[in-house]
Design a protein around this motif. Structure first.
Motif, PDB file in Angstrom:
ATOM      1  N   LEU A  67     -57.833 -10.611  43.836  1.00 36.46           N
ATOM      2  CA  LEU A  67     -57.576  -9.248  43.388  1.00 36.46           C
ATOM      3  C   LEU A  67     -58.738  -8.320  43.730  1.00 36.46           C
ATOM      4  CD1 LEU A  67     -55.815  -9.897  39.971  1.00 36.46           C
ATOM      5  CD2 LEU A  67     -54.824  -8.837  42.002  1.00 36.46           C
ATOM      6  N   LEU A  68     -59.956  -8.868  43.731  1.00 34.12           N
ATOM      7  CA  LEU A  68     -61.106  -8.062  44.127  1.00 34.12           C
ATOM      8  C   LEU A  68     -60.974  -7.624  45.584  1.00 34.12           C
ATOM      9  CD1 LEU A  68     -63.928  -6.954  43.351  1.00 34.12           C
ATOM     10  CD2 LEU A  68     -64.883  -9.137  44.128  1.00 34.12           C
ATOM     11  N   TRP A  69     -60.420  -8.473  46.419  1.00 37.47           N
ATOM     12  CA  TRP A  69     -60.199  -8.113  47.818  1.00 37.47           C
ATOM     13  C   TRP A  69     -58.944  -7.253  47.984  1.00 37.47           C
ATOM     14  CZ3 TRP A  69     -62.447  -7.796  52.337  1.00 37.47           C
ATOM     15  CH2 TRP A  69     -61.658  -7.668  53.484  1.00 37.47           C
ATOM     16  N   GLN A  70     -57.890  -7.592  47.249  1.00 35.34           N
ATOM     17  CA  GLN A  70     -56.629  -6.879  47.404  1.00 35.34           C
ATOM     18  C   GLN A  70     -56.709  -5.453  46.872  1.00 35.34           C
ATOM     19  OE1 GLN A  70     -54.223  -6.274  44.680  1.00 35.34           O
ATOM     20  NE2 GLN A  70     -52.400  -5.774  45.890  1.00 35.34           N
ATOM     21  N   ASN A  71     -57.430  -5.251  45.751  1.00 36.42           N
ATOM     22  CA  ASN A  71     -57.541  -3.920  45.157  1.00 36.42           C
ATOM     23  C   ASN A  71     -58.918  -3.780  44.510  1.00 36.42           C
ATOM     24  OD1 ASN A  71     -57.292  -1.487  43.810  1.00 36.42           O
ATOM     25  ND2 ASN A  71     -55.232  -1.896  43.041  1.00 36.42           N
ATOM     26  N   PRO A  72     -59.948  -3.442  45.287  1.00 34.86           N
ATOM     27  CA  PRO A  72     -61.304  -3.345  44.746  1.00 34.86           C
ATOM     28  C   PRO A  72     -61.427  -2.325  43.616  1.00 34.86           C
ATOM     29  CG  PRO A  72     -61.328  -3.272  47.142  1.00 34.86           C
ATOM     30  CD  PRO A  72     -59.906  -3.140  46.722  1.00 34.86           C
ATOM     31  N   ALA A  73     -60.676  -1.246  43.686  1.00 35.11           N
ATOM     32  CA  ALA A  73     -60.776  -0.216  42.647  1.00 35.11           C
ATOM     33  C   ALA A  73     -60.341  -0.773  41.294  1.00 35.11           C
ATOM     34  CB  ALA A  73     -59.926   0.998  43.027  1.00 35.11           C
ATOM     35  N   TRP A  74     -59.182  -1.417  41.252  1.00 37.89           N
ATOM     36  CA  TRP A  74     -58.706  -1.971  39.974  1.00 37.89           C
ATOM     37  C   TRP A  74     -59.618  -3.100  39.495  1.00 37.89           C
ATOM     38  CZ3 TRP A  74     -57.239  -6.661  38.032  1.00 37.89           C
ATOM     39  CH2 TRP A  74     -56.609  -6.637  36.787  1.00 37.89           C
ATOM     40  N   ALA A  75     -60.054  -3.955  40.418  1.00 35.17           N
ATOM     41  CA  ALA A  75     -60.865  -5.108  40.044  1.00 35.17           C
ATOM     42  C   ALA A  75     -62.243  -4.715  39.532  1.00 35.17           C
ATOM     43  CB  ALA A  75     -61.014  -6.058  41.231  1.00 35.17           C
ATOM     44  N   THR A  76     -62.690  -3.498  39.818  1.00 33.28           N
ATOM     45  CA  THR A  76     -63.971  -3.015  39.300  1.00 33.28           C
ATOM     46  C   THR A  76     -63.773  -1.923  38.240  1.00 33.28           C
ATOM     47  OG1 THR A  76     -64.146  -1.385  41.087  1.00 33.28           O
ATOM     48  CG2 THR A  76     -65.159  -3.542  41.469  1.00 33.28           C
ATOM     49  N   GLN A  78     -62.141   0.846  38.483  1.00 29.67           N
ATOM     50  CA  GLN A  78     -62.230   2.143  39.158  1.00 29.67           C
ATOM     51  C   GLN A  78     -63.667   2.571  39.455  1.00 29.67           C
ATOM     52  OE1 GLN A  78     -59.232   2.909  40.037  1.00 29.67           O
ATOM     53  NE2 GLN A  78     -58.278   1.490  38.582  1.00 29.67           N
ATOM     54  N   VAL A  79     -64.626   1.646  39.363  1.00 30.50           N
ATOM     55  CA  VAL A  79     -66.008   1.992  39.727  1.00 30.50           C
ATOM     56  C   VAL A  79     -66.133   2.123  41.241  1.00 30.50           C
ATOM     57  CG1 VAL A  79     -68.396   1.185  39.703  1.00 30.50           C
ATOM     58  CG2 VAL A  79     -66.962   0.925  37.659  1.00 30.50           C
ATOM     59  N   ALA A  80     -65.519   1.190  41.976  1.00 28.84           N
ATOM     60  CA  ALA A  80     -65.496   1.263  43.435  1.00 28.84           C
ATOM     61  C   ALA A  80     -64.157   1.841  43.879  1.00 28.84           C
ATOM     62  CB  ALA A  80     -65.700  -0.124  44.039  1.00 28.84           C
ATOM     63  N   ARG A  81     -64.177   2.684  44.874  1.00 27.82           N
ATOM     64  CA  ARG A  81     -62.943   3.312  45.337  1.00 27.82           C
ATOM     65  C   ARG A  81     -62.219   2.455  46.382  1.00 27.82           C
ATOM     66  NH1 ARG A  81     -62.235   8.485  43.865  1.00 27.82           N
ATOM     67  NH2 ARG A  81     -60.701   8.744  45.549  1.00 27.82           N
ATOM     68  N   ASP A  82     -62.979   1.692  47.163  1.00 30.71           N
ATOM     69  CA  ASP A  82     -62.393   0.878  48.229  1.00 30.71           C
ATOM     70  C   ASP A  82     -63.360  -0.243  48.571  1.00 30.71           C
ATOM     71  OD1 ASP A  82     -64.396   2.133  49.764  1.00 30.71           O
ATOM     72  OD2 ASP A  82     -63.009   3.721  50.357  1.00 30.71           O
ATOM     73  N   HIS A  83     -63.099  -0.947  49.658  1.00 36.04           N
ATOM     74  CA  HIS A  83     -63.942  -2.072  50.041  1.00 36.04           C
ATOM     75  C   HIS A  83     -65.371  -1.642  50.363  1.00 36.04           C
ATOM     76  CE1 HIS A  83     -59.929  -3.919  50.685  1.00 36.04           C
ATOM     77  NE2 HIS A  83     -60.548  -5.034  50.333  1.00 36.04           N
ATOM     78  N   ASP A  84     -65.545  -0.415  50.828  1.00 32.57           N
ATOM     79  CA  ASP A  84     -66.897   0.039  51.147  1.00 32.57           C
ATOM     80  C   ASP A  84     -67.781   0.120  49.911  1.00 32.57           C
ATOM     81  OD1 ASP A  84     -66.203   0.249  53.798  1.00 32.57           O
ATOM     82  OD2 ASP A  84     -65.678   2.383  53.671  1.00 32.57           O
ATOM     83  N   GLY A  85     -67.164   0.261  48.740  1.00 27.91           N
ATOM     84  CA  GLY A  85     -67.947   0.355  47.519  1.00 27.91           C
ATOM     85  C   GLY A  85     -68.200  -0.971  46.832  1.00 27.91           C
ATOM     86  N   VAL A  86     -67.760  -2.063  47.449  1.00 28.20           N
ATOM     87  CA  VAL A  86     -67.921  -3.393  46.852  1.00 28.20           C
ATOM     88  C   VAL A  86     -68.890  -4.206  47.691  1.00 28.20           C
ATOM     89  CG1 VAL A  86     -66.757  -5.519  46.174  1.00 28.20           C
ATOM     90  CG2 VAL A  86     -65.596  -3.328  45.894  1.00 28.20           C
ATOM     91  N   TRP A  87     -69.985  -4.593  47.093  1.00 27.04           N
ATOM     92  CA  TRP A  87     -70.944  -5.472  47.761  1.00 27.04           C
ATOM     93  C   TRP A  87     -70.335  -6.863  47.885  1.00 27.04           C
ATOM     94  CZ3 TRP A  87     -74.809  -8.782  44.898  1.00 27.04           C
ATOM     95  CH2 TRP A  87     -75.677  -9.425  45.777  1.00 27.04           C
TER      96      TRP A  87
END
Length: 309
Positions: A67-76, A78-87
């Motif tokens: 889910l972190l890969w499929q939807n980074p925004a929901w998995a964080t 809404q802290v990250a907007r997309d994959h670019d915001g996920v380390w």
């Protein structure tokens, strides 16, 4: 399969619940290991601990990473907007936090079970689930449920805007319906059947297994079906209600006064010797009289069963 911020809390609660559900078996294992005189088996080989870690590593951890890969925004949340915001290290953190959290929760509850304080082991599960539900309902800024029920940042941004426009009630329903038709919700349903279904089967199975051990029949005060219902309400329903109440108090009074009042009320409900929660705990047949390993002047350890007066 839940946001990164809540994953370690859920894992801790799962580990603690597993340990309490297998409380009688854990006591038997401790006696059997110590009873050999010279310890020939590692406590790390305890099958219930091993199965808890196997469950955490094979179900909650990989589904959460998906889910972190499929939807980074929901998995964080809404802290990250997309994959670019996920380390990339978040994936490693997610897996490690789930496995380590389950381990810590299991070991903490197991410790209380083995020293004669099984109720406090149960409170480890209550605390973990309360923190989980409070994070999902309130969050760090009062928008936890909005973050949880938004499939993407645009949907999350629409909550306060729609509310300010005067359509708060209908808007909330529309947001929930939109989330319920999203791919993220579908993934949660599929994963939930496996993750939560397996979790409940293990907990109920270990409870039933413990009820079949010597002495359990005397401690089980109600039919097994009712005991399972009471256990479920105590582990899941009570923390959820507490999280809702705490969120309401924080919204009405502010963080410190709200949490302070909630802590006082929670202490009254949970801690007194004759509290309603303790009375319900005594009905389920989870160990109350516990075995304690005590040193013996002789060459081997001695055991005695102790039941609180």
């Amino acid at each position: 399969m839940i946001p990164v911020q809540a994953a370690p809390l859920w894992a801790y609660a799962i580990g603690a619940t597993f340990a309490v559900a297998a409380g009688r078996q854990l006591q038997w294992w401790e006696r059997s290991v110590q009873g050999e005189g010279v310890r020939t088996r590692s406590r790390a080989a305890n099958p219930y601990l091993a199965l808890t870690l196997l469950y955490a590593a094979l179900l909650p951890a990989p589904t959460g990473v998906y889910l972190l890969w499929q939807n980074p925004a929901w998995a964080t949340m809404q802290v990250a907007r997309d994959h670019d915001g996920v380390w990339a290290g978040f994936a490693l953190f997610y897996v490690a936090s789930v496995v380590v959290g389950a381990l810590l929760g299991f070991l903490a509850a197991r410790l209380f079970v083995l020293v004669g304080a099984g109720y406090w082991g149960y409170l480890q599960a209550v605390a973990g689930y309360f923190l989980l539900f409070f994070t999902l309902i309130h969050g760090w800024d009062g928008t936890g449920y909005q973050r949880l029920l938004s499939a993407d940042p645009r949907a999350f941004a629409g909550w306060p805007a729609d509310g300010a426009a005067g359509g708060g009630g209908d808007s909330a329903i529309n947001h929930v319906l939109a989330f319920a038709t999203s791919g993220t919700f579908l993934a949660l349903l599929v994963f939930g059947l496996a993750v939560i279904g397996t979790m409940l089967l293990a907990e109920i199975g270990w409870l039933v297994e413990g009820w079949r051990l010597p002495g359990a029949a005397a401690d089980l005060k109600v039919p097994r079906v009712i005991a399972v219902a009471i256990a479920g309400a105590g582990v899941y329903g009570l923390p959820f209600a507490g999280a809702l109440g705490a969120s309401l108090l924080v919204r009405l009074l502010g963080w410190w006064p709200g949490l302070g009042l909630f802590a006082l009320l929670a202490g009254v409900v949970l801690l007194p010797a004759r509290s309603p929660v303790r009375r319900l705990y005594a009905l389920v047949g989870v160990p109350d009289g516990h075995w304690r390993v005590e040193p013996d002047p002789g060459p081997g350890p001695a055991f005695r069963a102790s039941r609180p007066g």
